[in-house]
Each structure stands twice: as structure tokens, then as C-alpha cells.
Design a protein around this motif. Structure first.
Motif, PDB file in Angstrom:
ATOM      1  N   THR B 157       0.843  -1.205   0.000  1.00 42.90           N
ATOM      2  CA  THR B 157       0.000   0.000   0.000  1.00 42.90           C
ATOM      3  C   THR B 157       0.873   1.247   0.000  1.00 42.90           C
ATOM      4  OG1 THR B 157      -1.627  -1.173   1.354  1.00 42.90           O
ATOM      5  CG2 THR B 157      -1.817   1.224   1.265  1.00 42.90           C
ATOM      6  N   ASN B 158       0.581   2.168  -0.915  1.00 39.83           N
ATOM      7  CA  ASN B 158       1.298   3.453  -0.954  1.00 39.83           C
ATOM      8  C   ASN B 158       0.337   4.591  -0.616  1.00 39.83           C
ATOM      9  OD1 ASN B 158       3.698   2.209  -1.881  1.00 39.83           O
ATOM     10  ND2 ASN B 158       2.921   2.240  -3.975  1.00 39.83           N
ATOM     11  N   PHE B 159       0.915   5.699  -0.097  1.00 38.62           N
ATOM     12  CA  PHE B 159       0.086   6.828   0.345  1.00 38.62           C
ATOM     13  C   PHE B 159       0.963   8.065   0.405  1.00 38.62           C
ATOM     14  CE2 PHE B 159      -1.912   9.404   3.714  1.00 38.62           C
ATOM     15  CZ  PHE B 159      -3.254   9.340   3.364  1.00 38.62           C
ATOM     16  N   THR B 160       0.611   9.083  -0.407  1.00 38.87           N
ATOM     17  CA  THR B 160       1.516  10.254  -0.440  1.00 38.87           C
ATOM     18  C   THR B 160       0.942  11.635  -0.139  1.00 38.87           C
ATOM     19  OG1 THR B 160       1.133  10.544  -2.809  1.00 38.87           O
ATOM     20  CG2 THR B 160       3.035   9.166  -2.131  1.00 38.87           C
ATOM     21  N   PRO B 161      -0.342  11.834   0.063  1.00 39.49           N
ATOM     22  CA  PRO B 161      -1.470  10.960   0.331  1.00 39.49           C
ATOM     23  C   PRO B 161      -2.204  10.410  -0.895  1.00 39.49           C
ATOM     24  CG  PRO B 161      -2.018  13.226   0.906  1.00 39.49           C
ATOM     25  CD  PRO B 161      -0.639  13.235   0.377  1.00 39.49           C
ATOM     26  N   ALA B 162      -1.731  10.604  -2.100  1.00 40.23           N
ATOM     27  CA  ALA B 162      -2.362   9.900  -3.226  1.00 40.23           C
ATOM     28  C   ALA B 162      -2.152   8.400  -3.031  1.00 40.23           C
ATOM     29  CB  ALA B 162      -1.726  10.347  -4.540  1.00 40.23           C
ATOM     30  N   ALA B 182      -6.956   5.044  -6.476  1.00 39.49           N
ATOM     31  CA  ALA B 182      -7.618   6.116  -5.727  1.00 39.49           C
ATOM     32  C   ALA B 182      -8.759   5.595  -4.868  1.00 39.49           C
ATOM     33  CB  ALA B 182      -8.135   7.159  -6.706  1.00 39.49           C
ATOM     34  N   GLY B 183      -8.710   5.906  -3.589  1.00 38.81           N
ATOM     35  CA  GLY B 183      -9.788   5.529  -2.680  1.00 38.81           C
ATOM     36  C   GLY B 183      -9.659   4.146  -2.084  1.00 38.81           C
ATOM     37  N   CYS B 199     -11.821  -0.250   0.214  1.00 38.46           N
ATOM     38  CA  CYS B 199     -12.028   1.097  -0.330  1.00 38.46           C
ATOM     39  C   CYS B 199     -12.901   1.949   0.594  1.00 38.46           C
ATOM     40  CB  CYS B 199     -12.685   1.017  -1.709  1.00 38.46           C
ATOM     41  SG  CYS B 199     -11.793  -0.036  -2.869  1.00 38.46           S
ATOM     42  N   GLY B 200     -12.732   3.250   0.458  1.00 33.91           N
ATOM     43  CA  GLY B 200     -13.428   4.189   1.325  1.00 33.91           C
ATOM     44  C   GLY B 200     -14.915   4.297   1.091  1.00 33.91           C
ATOM     45  N   ASP B 201     -15.396   3.726  -0.018  1.00 36.13           N
ATOM     46  CA  ASP B 201     -16.837   3.801  -0.288  1.00 36.13           C
ATOM     47  C   ASP B 201     -17.576   2.557   0.211  1.00 36.13           C
ATOM     48  OD1 ASP B 201     -15.951   1.935  -2.081  1.00 36.13           O
ATOM     49  OD2 ASP B 201     -16.858   2.851  -3.859  1.00 36.13           O
ATOM     50  N   GLN B 218      -8.558  -3.978 -12.728  1.00 35.79           N
ATOM     51  CA  GLN B 218      -9.084  -3.566 -11.423  1.00 35.79           C
ATOM     52  C   GLN B 218     -10.609  -3.603 -11.521  1.00 35.79           C
ATOM     53  OE1 GLN B 218      -7.387  -0.193  -9.360  1.00 35.79           O
ATOM     54  NE2 GLN B 218      -5.647  -0.082 -10.737  1.00 35.79           N
ATOM     55  N   THR B 219     -11.246  -4.368 -10.642  1.00 37.00           N
ATOM     56  CA  THR B 219     -12.700  -4.507 -10.687  1.00 37.00           C
ATOM     57  C   THR B 219     -13.283  -4.155  -9.323  1.00 37.00           C
ATOM     58  OG1 THR B 219     -12.403  -6.372 -12.190  1.00 37.00           O
ATOM     59  CG2 THR B 219     -14.602  -6.066 -11.254  1.00 37.00           C
ATOM     60  N   ASP B 220     -14.225  -3.213  -9.342  1.00 33.54           N
ATOM     61  CA  ASP B 220     -14.843  -2.791  -8.083  1.00 33.54           C
ATOM     62  C   ASP B 220     -16.070  -3.637  -7.758  1.00 33.54           C
ATOM     63  OD1 ASP B 220     -12.977  -0.845  -7.746  1.00 33.54           O
ATOM     64  OD2 ASP B 220     -14.214   0.768  -8.576  1.00 33.54           O
TER      65      ASP B 220
END
Lengths: 168, 410
Positions: B157-162, B182-183, B199-201, B218-220
Motif C-alpha cells: 500500500t502506498n500513500f503520499t497521500p495519493a 484512488a480511494g 475502499c473508502g466507499d 481492477q474490478t470494483d
């Protein structure tokens, strides 16, 4: 001695919980939410710098209701300033704390100070409104120095008053 | 004979005796230990975030059966995560993988992040794989990285905060790919070439990689929880293709990661209405563990408001995953922040805890003598070991770390 012993066991377990939060855990994390979001919040800007109206070195100070980290007030800074030589985190998350002196809710920005190793003094973690990491708008477990010019090097945490919550 | 002469004679006798003993004694040669090449079923890796020295985090290895410390790895700035690839393709390697960060001058200068592969016998680094210097750091490091089931790839996990995710090719000792996510950030392995992200949603995103580690899709999923009213905790426990998340209000979310899209399989409550009314919830920062063969879920529990959801606990509740019923309660000897259960046929429950290192009666005494009880520095991190089946406390390892925030099982 049995009942006394049991009472002390209960008390020390409580302290262990408190120690873990305020003495250990706190240090490992930082707080925040995008500063850019602050203007969108229902906030009435405070017109003048607000004096510190409590013990800035005590975890119980009202501004620290959602803090997670070493108190900058113990580390060469104050609730609203970073220690010499550090930089203020570029992004932050905000919490709402009630000031018992006027019973108003204030928007508090928990900026980290970055660029020195962990201060290690006055560790304090209070999780009012804290959310898991993916709720970065309200997650105090994130090291928000990540957004600073000092990268992830975390030193201490502030509790800057942004304004009075209008509750709208 | 004078007194002085007597002493001289005695000294001579003693020296002669020492010389005779020395002649029989083989001199020792200092040497370096290796990790024992035995079963690692009851080994546990304690992630030490060392908050008073973030630049010097560690992973401490213990044999929980003996309480003996086996060795440690230095993981640099805000590290402490370790991974144990169960690699069937590469001859059953016992390698250990860590994520490490270093600044050129301690806390200043250029940042470099690495996935480091250690030899599981010598504990020496075999490969230091340079990765994107953006990995996320936080109080809960759990799920900030994850191994593919075949041990060939590591997702970070990366955060840069992107937000983004890196893929490391462990078999090839190379950095394979980085994609924006993203998210979505925390990682839940889902097969040999798939990683699910939280994810945040309230949904999960499935990342699919190819045999070189390049991200191909990538599949949500549909959101399966409400991140505002009852968010799930980041730490989760896995059984086969199911990941079990617990929400702040004590609901288990069993999600199926066997397909290209994550699906909610079942949602059930850990708590009765009365227990929820009484403020019971999970606590700590590694609250769930599963013993797959026994089909049991172990949950670190406490009473308190929502704001206590990461605080240490005094009890573990054990649930039958088939019936969702609580089948056992384990009272903990020390207030505990993280738990783990070994996967073998005689499982142990380990707990990263805070131990009061003085007897309670002595605390009563110093309190009576005027010491400020709350200011006594008497609580120290420890590692507790229990029989996971009977709940019996087997041993406690004192001062297991400076501050343990995760327990990992080889």
C-alpha cells in the motif's frame, strides 16, 4: 489482601489500557484530513488567535479530544505551533471538540510536525470520532507527515483551532 | 607462620586449583546462531513499531513453545511488517520478507524503500529490492502489504497521500509495477495473481496481475458496508477464499474473494442485542484470528464506547463459524492489543499485551507510601501464550518488544 489486590489489579489493567493509548499507541500514529476541505466545513473563523486556556501539556486538555500523538506543547512547540527545526504537515484531518469554558464546539486541525524523530514526550491518544484508515477524512491512525516536505518523519502533533463549529 | 605467610600459601593453593581446572576447560569460540530448521508452527513474529525511535523499528521472532527469542530483523523507519511466503514452487523456501524504509541521513535526505528477502535460517538479507518510496505508514500497519498465495508476489500500500499499490516480484527479486488505486488501499490476498483492496466507499477492488507482476485489471465490487454509520475495521481474518471483517458495532462481514469481483457472502452479528446494548465490541488493533481446521473465529473483546474500538482487551470470545455461536471465552492474563492463532492441529493463541511488572500488593504499598500510582512506570509490553483449545495460559514472555503492534505467523 485479596480484595485490595483485586482492586489494584483492576486499576492497573485500566492504567495499562490508558498507557497503551496514551503512552505507547499515541506515539505511533498521527492524524488528519485534507486541509483543503476545511473551508468547506461549517466553520466560523476565529478572528484572533485564541489563547491556550488549559494545560497544553495534559492529554486531558479539551483541544486534544481526537488527537493521536506526542503533544507538541511538550516538545518545544505548542498546541498551535511546531518545535524549532520541524515543518508543519501539508495535509491534516480535523475534529470537533467542545470547549468546556464556553460550551462551544470548535473545529480543531490536528497538524503533525515533521522532520525530527518522534519527540517521545506527552504521548496522548483520544479517539473521539476516529475512523479506520480508509476514512482518511477522520482517521487518526495515519502518519500524515506523508504529505510534508520532511516525508514520513513524525515528531509531534498540534491541535490548531480553525473556528467555531456552526453545526450547519 | 605469620598471617601474611598463611595468606600467600592459601592463595597459592587456590591458584594451583584454578590452573588445574583451566587445563581441563576447552576455551570457547564465539559463534553466530542460525534459526533452527524445525517446525515453525508455533513461531510468532512480533512487529515492534518502537514509537520512541521510529527510525529503528524491528521484527522480533519468538518460539512460543519455549518463550525463547530466536532473533530479530531491523526494519528501518516505521517498518515492523513481516511476511512468510509459503512457497511451494521454489523448493519450500523458509525465507522471510520485510518492508523497510531508510533516509539517507537517518531522518533526513533521500528516502529509499525496500522489500527485503531474508534467509530463513541465517536471517541474513538475500535480496534488497528497491520499491517505490511511497509505502503507507500508520499506527495499524496490518494489511499494508500482502503476499500472493504462492508467495511469488508482494503487494504494498502506498500513500503520499495519493493512493497507489506496488507489486513486487519476489521470485524474480524485482519491482514489478505500481498502479494508482484512488480511494482503495489496504491489501487482502485473494489467490496467486489477485489482491483485493479495501475502499473508502464500502466496496472492495480486485487487482489482477499477470505472471510478471504487471497489473492487468481492477474490478470494483458493490459496497458491502456503510463506511459512515458502521465501518468495518481494517484488520480481517481469512479462511480459504473468505475474508472476515468486523464492524465497529460488532457485525461480521464474510466476503468471498474467489472471483474477479468481491461479493458479500454473509453478514452476521457477533453480539446479542443485550451484549450490544451493554457496549461489547471488538478491541485492539488485531482483533480477529481464525483456526481454519477447527472452523473457529477468535475475537478480542471489550466493553466501552465506539471511541474505545482500538483499546486493549481482557477477554477473547471464540465463535463456531458454522453456527455463529460463541463456544468459549478465554480470560486473558494481561490486557491485550493483538491476537493470533497458529494453524496447526494443536493451536496456540498468542497475544501482544501490556503486563503490570510489579505484584499488585506492592503497588498498594507504594501507593500508601505516597507514590502517584498512575505515574508508576509498571506496565510493559509482553507476549502471552495460551492453549487455543482449552484457553489455558501457558506462558508469558516479558518485554517481548518496545511496543508490539502486530503478530504474524510463519
Amino acid at each position: 489482601m485479596g480484595r485490595l489486590d483485586q482492586w489494584f489489579e483492576t486499576r492497573t489493567r485500566e492504567i495499562a489500557r490508558g498507557t497503551s493509548r496514551r503512552g505507547f499507541l499515541a506515539s505511533a500514529s498521527a492524524l488528519m484530513m485534507g486541509a483543503a476541505a476545511v473551508p468547506l466545513l461549517p466553520v466560523a473563523r476565529v478572528s484572533a488567535a485564541m489563547p491556550t486556556d488549559g494545560d497544553a501539556t495534559s492529554c486531558d486538555y479539551w483541544r486534544y479530544c481526537a488527537i493521536d500523538g506526542f503533544l507538541c506543547g511538550c516538545c518545544g512547540g505548542s498546541p498551535s505551533s511546531c518545535p524549532p527545526g520541524t515543518v508543519v504537515s501539508a495535509v491534516t484531518w480535523v475534529g470537533t471538540c467542545r470547549n468546556p469554558n464556553d460550551n462551544k464546539d470548535y473545529i480543531i486541525s490536528y497538524n503533525d510536525c515533521c522532520g525530527r524523530s518522534s519527540c517521545g514526550r506527552c504521548a496522548c491518544q483520544r479517539d473521539e470520532g476516529d475512523m479506520p484508515l480508509y476514512r482518511s477524512d477522520a482517521a487518526n491512525d495515519i502518519n500524515w507527515c506523508a504529505g510534508s516536505t520532511a516525508d514520513i518523519v513524525y515528531n509531534c502533533s498540534t491541535a490548531v483551532i480553525m473556528g467555531v463549529s456552526t453545526g450547519e | 607462620m605469620t598471617g601474611k605467610g598463611m595468606i600467600t600459601v592459601l592463595a597459592g593453593v587456590l591458584l594451583a586449583g584454578s590452573a588445574a581446572q583451566a587445563a581441563d576447560l576447552a576455551p570457547e569460540t564465539p559463534y553466530v546462531e542460525s534459526l533452527p530448521d524445525t517446525s515453525r508452527d508455533h513461531w510468532v513474529a512480533v512487529g515492534d513499531l518502537n514509537p520512541l525511535g521510529n527510525a529503528d523499528t524491528r521484527v522480533m521472532l519468538y518460539d512460543a513453545d519455549t518463550g525463547k527469542m530466536l532473533g530479530m530483523m531491523s526494519t528501518g523507519y516505521w517498518g515492523s511488517l513481516s511476511f512468510f511466503p509459503k512457497d511451494s514452487k521454489n523448493g519450500g523456501t523458509k525465507n522471510i520478507v520485510t518492508l523497510e524504509t531508510y533516509f539517507e541521513r537517518g531522518t533526513r535526505g533521500q528516502r529509499r524503500d525496500y522489500a527485503v528477502i531474508y534467509d530463513g535460517i541465517t536471517l541474513l538479507p538475500i535480496h534488497e529490492i528497491g520499491i517505490a518510496p511511497r509505502r503507507m505508514t500508520g499506527f495499524t500497519q496490518t494489511q499494508m502489504g500482502g503476499l500472493s498465495d504462492d508467495g511469488q508476489f508482494l503487494a504494498v500500500t502506498n500513500f503520499t497521500p495519493a493512493q497507489s499499490v506496488s507489486i513486487v516480484n519476489l521470485a524474480g527479486a524485482s519491482f514489478a509495477d505500481e498502479v494508482p488505486t484512488a480511494g482503495c488501499g489496504q491489501i487482502y490476498p485473494a489467490g496467486n495473481r489477485r489482491f483485493a483492496l479495501l475502499c473508502g466507499d464500502g466496496a472492495m477492488r480486485m487487482l489482477t496481475i499477470d505472471d510478471a507482476g504487471a497489473v492487468r485489471g481492477q474490478t470494483d465490487s458493490e459496497p458491502f458496508f456503510d463506511p459512515f454509520t458502521d465501518p468495518v475495521l481494517v484488520q480481517a481474518a481469512r479462511k480459504g477464499n473468505d475474508w472476515f471483517f468486523v464492524s465497529m458495532d460488532g457485525y461480521i462481514h464474510d466476503v468471498d474473494v474467489s472471483g474477479d469481483t468481491v461479493k458479500l457472502k454473509e453478514k452476521w452479528s457477533l453480539l446479542s442485542d443485550d451484549e450490544r446494548e451493554d457496549g461489547w465490541r471488538t478491541g485492539g488493533i488485531q482483533a480477529l484470528a481464525i483456526h481454519e481446521a477447527d472452523n473457529k473465529l477468535y475475537a478480542l473483546m471489550r466493553q466501552g464506547g465506539r471511541e474505545t474500538y482500538e483499546e486493549p482487551c481482557d477477554v477473547v470470545w471464540v465463535f463456531d463459524l458454522a453456527t455463529h455461536k460463541r463456544v468459549a471465552t478465554i480470560d486473558l492474563v494481561n490486557t491485550t492489543l493483538a491476537i493470533n492463532v497458529s494453524p496447526d492441529a494443536k493451536p496456540i493463541l498468542t497475544g501482544a499485551s501490556f503486563k503490570t511488572v510489579l505484584p499488585y500488593w506492592s503497588l498498594a504499598l507504594v501507593s500508601i507510601l505516597g507514590a502517584k500510582f498512575e505515574e508508576l512506570d509498571v506496565v510493559k509490553p509482553a507476549l502471552d501464550v495460551y492453549d487455543a483449545t482449552s484457553g489455558a495460559h501457558l506462558r508469558t514472555v516479558d518485554h517481548a518488544a518496545n511496543f508490539a503492534t502486530s503478530l504474524t505467523q510463519p
